[in-house]
Design an enzyme around this catalytic site. Sequence first.
Site, PDB file in Angstrom:
ATOM      1  N   ASP A  11      84.636 -44.260  61.817  1.00 49.44           N
ATOM      2  CA  ASP A  11      85.028 -44.928  63.063  1.00 49.44           C
ATOM      3  C   ASP A  11      84.996 -46.435  62.839  1.00 49.44           C
ATOM      4  OD1 ASP A  11      82.181 -45.250  63.216  1.00 49.44           O
ATOM      5  OD2 ASP A  11      81.999 -43.717  64.757  1.00 49.44           O
TER       6      ASP A  11
ATOM      7  N   GLU B 148      82.532 -39.570  58.389  1.00 46.68           N
ATOM      8  CA  GLU B 148      82.159 -39.937  59.771  1.00 46.68           C
ATOM      9  C   GLU B 148      82.854 -41.225  60.201  1.00 46.68           C
ATOM     10  OE1 GLU B 148      77.886 -39.914  60.320  1.00 46.68           O
ATOM     11  OE2 GLU B 148      77.619 -38.193  59.001  1.00 46.68           O
TER      12      GLU B 148
ATOM     13  N   HIS C  64      80.868 -45.597  58.993  1.00 51.61           N
ATOM     14  CA  HIS C  64      80.791 -46.156  60.352  1.00 51.61           C
ATOM     15  C   HIS C  64      80.962 -47.665  60.170  1.00 51.61           C
ATOM     16  CE1 HIS C  64      79.550 -42.416  62.143  1.00 51.61           C
ATOM     17  NE2 HIS C  64      78.589 -42.279  61.243  1.00 51.61           N
TER      18      HIS C  64
ATOM     19  N   ASN D  96      75.484 -36.772  51.622  1.00 47.44           N
ATOM     20  CA  ASN D  96      76.179 -37.585  52.632  1.00 47.44           C
ATOM     21  C   ASN D  96      75.345 -38.812  53.011  1.00 47.44           C
ATOM     22  OD1 ASN D  96      78.402 -37.747  54.576  1.00 47.44           O
ATOM     23  ND2 ASN D  96      76.884 -37.328  56.160  1.00 47.44           N
TER      24      ASN D  96
ATOM     25  N   GLU E  61      71.489 -38.848  54.191  1.00 45.90           N
ATOM     26  CA  GLU E  61      70.792 -40.143  54.322  1.00 45.90           C
ATOM     27  C   GLU E  61      69.395 -40.185  53.680  1.00 45.90           C
ATOM     28  OE1 GLU E  61      70.933 -41.080  58.498  1.00 45.90           O
ATOM     29  OE2 GLU E  61      73.102 -40.864  58.584  1.00 45.90           O
TER      30      GLU E  61
HETATM   31  O1  G3I Z   1      71.293 -32.778  73.928  1.00 43.43           O
HETATM   32  C1  G3I Z   1      70.716 -33.800  74.741  1.00 43.43           C
HETATM   33  C2  G3I Z   1      71.139 -33.590  76.132  1.00 43.43           C
HETATM   34  O2  G3I Z   1      70.612 -32.384  76.600  1.00 43.43           O
HETATM   35  C3  G3I Z   1      70.685 -34.785  76.989  1.00 43.43           C
HETATM   36  O3  G3I Z   1      71.195 -34.663  78.268  1.00 43.43           O
HETATM   37  C4  G3I Z   1      71.154 -36.123  76.365  1.00 43.43           C
HETATM   38  C5  G3I Z   1      70.607 -37.318  77.123  1.00 43.43           C
HETATM   39  O4  G3I Z   1      70.666 -38.473  76.324  1.00 43.43           O
HETATM   40  O5  G3I Z   1      70.717 -36.179  75.063  1.00 43.43           O
HETATM   41  C6  G3I Z   1      71.242 -35.145  74.296  1.00 43.43           C
HETATM   42  O6  G3I Z   1      70.966 -35.244  72.941  1.00 43.43           O
HETATM   43  C7  G3I Z   1      71.545 -36.335  72.266  1.00 43.43           C
HETATM   44  C8  G3I Z   1      72.605 -35.818  71.288  1.00 43.43           C
HETATM   45  O7  G3I Z   1      73.078 -36.891  70.493  1.00 43.43           O
HETATM   46  C9  G3I Z   1      73.795 -35.183  71.993  1.00 43.43           C
HETATM   47  O8  G3I Z   1      74.465 -36.126  72.793  1.00 43.43           O
HETATM   48  C10 G3I Z   1      70.432 -37.047  71.505  1.00 43.43           C
HETATM   49  O9  G3I Z   1      69.546 -37.640  72.437  1.00 43.43           O
HETATM   50  C11 G3I Z   1      70.999 -38.094  70.588  1.00 43.43           C
HETATM   51  O10 G3I Z   1      69.958 -38.605  69.768  1.00 43.43           O
HETATM   52  C12 G3I Z   1      72.047 -37.463  69.698  1.00 43.43           C
HETATM   53  O11 G3I Z   1      72.559 -38.465  68.881  1.00 43.43           O
HETATM   54  C13 G3I Z   1      73.311 -38.031  67.772  1.00 43.43           C
HETATM   55  C14 G3I Z   1      72.682 -38.604  66.487  1.00 43.43           C
HETATM   56  O12 G3I Z   1      73.512 -38.320  65.380  1.00 43.43           O
HETATM   57  C15 G3I Z   1      71.319 -37.980  66.224  1.00 43.43           C
HETATM   58  O13 G3I Z   1      71.428 -36.610  65.952  1.00 43.43           O
HETATM   59  C16 G3I Z   1      74.735 -38.561  67.932  1.00 43.43           C
HETATM   60  O14 G3I Z   1      75.351 -37.882  69.034  1.00 43.43           O
HETATM   61  C17 G3I Z   1      75.533 -38.309  66.663  1.00 43.43           C
HETATM   62  O15 G3I Z   1      76.772 -38.944  66.772  1.00 43.43           O
HETATM   63  C18 G3I Z   1      74.777 -38.903  65.481  1.00 43.43           C
HETATM   64  O16 G3I Z   1      75.501 -38.594  64.313  1.00 43.43           O
HETATM   65  C19 G3I Z   1      74.982 -39.198  63.124  1.00 43.43           C
HETATM   66  C20 G3I Z   1      75.240 -38.217  61.974  1.00 43.43           C
HETATM   67  O17 G3I Z   1      74.676 -36.963  62.289  1.00 43.43           O
HETATM   68  C21 G3I Z   1      74.686 -38.771  60.665  1.00 43.43           C
HETATM   69  N1  G3I Z   1      75.217 -40.080  60.383  1.00 43.43           N
HETATM   70  C22 G3I Z   1      75.083 -41.062  61.459  1.00 43.43           C
HETATM   71  C23 G3I Z   1      75.689 -40.523  62.747  1.00 43.43           C
HETATM   72  C24 G3I Z   1      75.632 -41.544  63.854  1.00 43.43           C
HETATM   73  O18 G3I Z   1      74.303 -41.840  64.183  1.00 43.43           O
END
Ligand code: G3I
Length: 406
Positions: free
Chosen positions: A327, A325, A296, A261, A217
Amino acid sequence: MAFQHSRFDNAHEAAPISWGEAKLIKYLSGKSERLTLPSPAVVSLPVRPNNHNFFYHHLCQEICVLSPIALITVFMTLILPMQTVLGAQPTLREMAQQRGFYIGAAVAIPLLDDKDYQGTLKHQFNICVAENDFKMESLRPSRERFEFSTADKLAAFAQTNHLKLRGHTLVWHLAIPAWLTQGQWTRDDSLRIMEEHITTVMQHFKGKAYAWDVVNEAVSDQAPWGVRADGFWAKTIGPDYVEKAFEFARRADPQALLYYNDYGAEGAGPKADAVFQLLKDLKAKNLVDGVGWQSHLESGWKADKSHVVNAERLAKLGIEISITELDFRFTLPSTPEKLALQAGSYRSMLRFCLTQPNVKAMVLWGFTDKSSWIPHFYKGQGDALIFDRDYRPKPAYDALTDELLH
Ligand code: G3I
């Protein structure tokens, strides 16, 4: 739920089901329509027996008078293995394998401890990627320390179950640790941190991860199109951080495929053009091999001419594509109409992939509606994947298997 692709169903469309069989099916399908076996096979119910399966037919009638516990025991030990031998519906993975195509999913590694989650993943997909645990924030608790234990679980799982593994992602302006964003760094410091990160991580997974999203990105969503000026890496290094990252990655593991990506660059438009230009520049220096189209998308999406044109110009550059990715979200609650529309979108994407020779893989961002980023990021939306919360295949799953068969 349609099961029209079972080999039994195709071969014996009009085969009558006996009362005993019907009762057995009714009893069992009340619990679950799709059972994951310990062996690498998934059996769909109801599976209608062949008229010639005399033994099976009578066994069904006999066991219906037994108690439920005895019935389940008989089913698990005798009927299921028999159905497997006689031929059950092949899984998505088996069908994709036959077509020489990779179909996969992002994995929430903590859920690998759930038997249904893990069973569905290994039986239905031949490629995987970590949804979060290969990101810098997860691997790098401090500048001095790398923490691979969670990520290693997925690498081991992929190896044991013969799934290909993608690495996501080495350099992104999000999901980076606070010690990095809150520090004071010169350009040289920042380059050194980036190089040591890419080198250590890629060498750790050498021979295990076949491809990496080296940079994620980086291209802006608005004019001026091109590498965005905001974000940690651009601000501390400058826009050439992208090229530097690919240089470090090529050096770290020359065998790995290097991907750029992004989202919103699948079809036509200024962002797709900016991504194309970036790839062209990198390719001229032999620094990139592929582009990830995140995809997405909203339910109802269909592939069109713009996707074909974009794929073809990338093919001419020698760039491969993976859908990384995928969905298709919609506004909840779910209805049969919405599920059908979603199935059409999944079908359209797979058809596009199978007809474009430089598209190598289609990876979903998760696989069960039990675990998806969508409801957390899009209020009121969800159910964007191909298995429901109980791992039952949705119409989208049937659309994919159907598309692979034809
Ligand atoms: O790990 C903590 C956990 O300890 C806590 O309990 C929880 C409470 O909200 O948060 C957890 O971390 C979260 C993590 O996902 C795991 O669930 C983060 O706050 C949250 O910001 C994180 O979001 C991820 C996001 O990327 C940012 O890294 C999403 O799951 C993930 O699906 C998303 O994936 C991205 C790709 O990497 C890049 N392209 C877009 C895609 C969707 O946004």
